[in-house]
Design an enzyme around this catalytic site. Sequence first.
Site, PDB file in Angstrom:
ATOM      1  N   GLY A 249       0.695  -1.147   0.058  1.00  0.00           N
ATOM      2  CA  GLY A 249       0.082   0.004   0.032  1.00  0.00           C
ATOM      3  C   GLY A 249       1.023   1.324  -0.566  1.00  0.00           C
ATOM      4  N   ARG A 250      -0.094   2.581  -0.290  1.00  0.00           N
ATOM      5  CA  ARG A 250       0.820   3.790  -0.368  1.00  0.00           C
ATOM      6  C   ARG A 250       2.437   3.702  -0.212  1.00  0.00           C
ATOM      7  NH1 ARG A 250      -0.906   5.784   6.398  1.00  0.00           N
ATOM      8  NH2 ARG A 250      -2.490   6.021   6.015  1.00  0.00           N
ATOM      9  N   GLY A 251       2.508   3.753  -2.556  1.00  0.00           N
ATOM     10  CA  GLY A 251       3.337   3.480  -3.169  1.00  0.00           C
ATOM     11  C   GLY A 251       3.312   4.836  -3.984  1.00  0.00           C
TER      12      GLY A 251
END
Length: 381
Positions: A249-251
């Site tokens: 996530g959050r990339g």
Amino acid sequence: MALQIAALLTSIALLPTFVFSVGTPFGLATGTTGGGNASPQTPSSITELATWLSDGTARVIVLDKIYDFTGSEGTVTGSACAPWTCTPNPQLAINANSWCDNYEPSASKTTVTYDKAGTTPLKVASNKTLLGKGSSGGLRGKGLKITGANNIIIQNIKISEIQAQTQDAIQIDGGNNIWIDHNTIQAIGRQMVVTGYGAVTKTTISNNVFNGDGTYSATCNGEHYWVALFTGAGDQITFALNYLYRTSGRGPHVGTSGYYQNVHIYNNYFVSVGGHAVDPEVGSKVLIEGNYFNTVTTPILQGDGQAFAPVTSAQTAQCSSLLGRSCVANTAISSGALPGTGTDAGTLNGFTASTYKSASIMAASQVGSYVQSNAGVGKVN
Ligand SMILES: *[C@@H]1O[C@H](CO)[C@@H](O)[C@H](O)[C@H]1NC(C)=O
């Protein structure tokens, strides 16, 4: 790219006795000098490192070993919660600043003991270069925090084992002229790189390895969810040539209500991402070009932000009128569909500055081999 490599080779060839930073910052951090031509110094202890990073003197600080903070401040036993209920091995969250009480009131409660050093990052003041030597330099058990400071280079260091469940590796709350380059970050409780609400501008995050491989995860697949989060009031960031491996996530996640952020995400190599890569949320404009997504469940999450991620020649040509050049197509294999949600050409009006127009971007087909052989520690200096 050819220009960047030429500049790198030139600066290596011209190196005098001292090594400052290696290569030349590109993208938005162009012009950043860090500690400039101060004589390189190697701290004799973790205490001296903390002092040198935070004082008012321009410094080039060379790390020739891992500076190990684990155990240096003892342990804390405190309340925690279990907001992620998947199996196996869900990550916990500590109740620091009443995080569990405020955000996860219905999560089951528990108690954990963790290393105290990880809960307070090292303060990094203006005009500093923090440079690792070979593949040996780094920090274990404590991260870095820049608050309203500028002209900082963090290059060729490993940051690992910050396991306090809410702690980040590199935090920036306001600052400009920051270059975070050729670092390897793994085994972190929370964000590997994060901005707060202060504007982070003229900043480039490049050639880093974000290694998410681990046991505990918020997504219970052994892949770290919290890679990068950009939420500042006017963040302007180049995010290029990074290697995201086994993250989920959050990339990066870009955006927060009431603020805006422009992030130019190019030539990154995403591999084995069992979740999402780019997460454009409210306030964000994210230009995604020349990236290679290899086995990524969701290359671009459906968020409330604006994203443009061209794939076809008709899409790359849409950049011409505002950027004065075509964009570079993204590629995905064994992954979710591209451009996915990244079809908002209105995003491009956030990228008309000369830095974006003149960016040297390689074809996505070259990114896998280039990034695998160039990202992370041990490749420069
Ligand atoms: C950083 O260096 C610049 C140039 O020498 C200087 O003008 C500035 O005051 C320094 N900043 C701090 C906070 O020391």
